[in-house]
Design an enzyme around this catalytic site. Structure first.
Site, PDB file in Angstrom:
ATOM      1  CE1 TYR A 183      -3.500  -2.610   0.172  1.00  0.00           C
ATOM      2  CE2 TYR A 183      -2.784  -3.101   2.403  1.00  0.00           C
ATOM      3  CZ  TYR A 183      -3.556  -3.395   1.296  1.00  0.00           C
ATOM      4  OH  TYR A 183      -4.393  -4.481   1.316  1.00  0.00           O
ATOM      5  N   GLY A 184       1.326   1.609  -1.194  1.00  0.00           N
ATOM      6  CA  GLY A 184       2.240   2.730  -1.326  1.00  0.00           C
ATOM      7  C   GLY A 184       3.503   2.301  -2.053  1.00  0.00           C
TER       8      GLY A 184
END
Length: 296
Positions: free
Chosen positions: A18-19
């Site tokens: 996530y990122g």
């Protein structure tokens, strides 16, 4: 995040996927627990990883899982433990027994506290659980995605005493009112590629959302509250396993809305079951390589 904890939502889910490698949810978690160290013991942290940093493909080999766990711990910098660690998907090139055994060794070493699974078949859950107790199984569950109620995953988890972590309980926004047609999805958003949200089927699928809206109005709650309430009410009902919904939110207002507990009576659950039977969702949950990984 603090608002979430205030509502009692203390099961937090993140991952280095996530990122970017330089800035992902683990960095945010480190910053939060640096600012609020007293909250670390209140939160159960479940982290997904297991990707190769070079190829961004699943690599659940023992060496890469050790590297992955060590990297997560490095980023957290002692501010929070890894309560559950799981591969984001099953690696088709590595037997699940080998991956789970490696994670079990990391439990013994104290680097992680529990082993989880994500997006996997019932048979794989059984194989994994024989090697090391599985702390939780993360799968998609919502009024738009009820597959696990029919494919043996929920039944297997109930039999083995494994909680289910239900991601996307709001159907990626389709049960919130924010998405009513494919035109409502911004360009570049991953949801643009999801089969259920394509222009040729989304109008049909939205029938469930419209019916949910009617029920929510009658009950005096919002659509998201009713949708999450349905998942919560399933938990432990009629032989179901414990189910923990993990709705995503980006504002305190939405966090507080999602955090309001709504229990549904048997008659309301029956009414929802009737709606689901009369309005079958069209389209698969995923497309491309990600869809294939969910078959293991």
């Amino acid at each position: 995040m603090r608002a979430s904890l205030a509502t009692g939502a203390n099961f937090w889910n993140g991952g280095d996927l996530y990122g970017t490698r330089e800035r992902n949810s683990l960095h945010l978690l480190k910053e939060y627990f640096t600012k609020y160290p007293e909250d670390a013991k209140k939160v159960v942290l479940s982290i997904k990883s297991g990707f190769s940093p070079e190829t961004m493909r699943m690599d659940c080999s023992p060496d890469n899982l050790r590297r992955s766990v060590d990297e997560c711990l490095r980023i957290l910098d002692g501010k929070k433990t890894l309560d559950i660690f799981q591969c984001a998907r099953v690696d088709p090139n590595i037997p699940i027994e080998e991956s789970v055994k490696a994670l079990g060794e990391l439990v013994k070493e104290g680097k992680i506290k529990g082993v989880g699974l994500s997006e996997t078949k019932a048979e794989t859950i059984r194989r994994a659980h024989k090697v090391h107790p599985i702390a939780a199984v993360e799968v998609e569950l919502s009024l738009w995605a009820t597959d696990i109620l029919r494919n043996g995953i929920a039944a297997t988890c109930a039999e083995l005493g494994i909680p289910i972590v239900a991601y996307s309980p709001l159907a990626r926004g389709a049960l919130t009112g924010l998405i009513r047609s494919s035109a409502d999805i911004p360009e570049g958003d991953v949801r643009k590629h999801l089969p259920k949200l394509q222009e040729d089927v989304i109008a049909t699928n939205m029938k469930i959302t419209h019916e949910v809206e009617k029920l929510a109005e009658k009950k005096g709650v919002t659509k998201p509250q009713l949708a999450i309430g349905w998942v919560r009410t399933l938990s432990g009902r009629n032989g179901m396993p414990i189910i923990i919904p993990i709705p995503g939110a980006t504002t305190e207002e939405r966090v507080l809305e999602n955090g309001k507990e709504v229990d549904l009576a048997d008659e309301e659950m029956d009414e929802i079951e009737k709606i689901l039977k009369e309005n079958e969702i069209q389209g698969a949950r995923h497309s491309g390589p990600v869809a294939a990984l969910s078959e293991y």
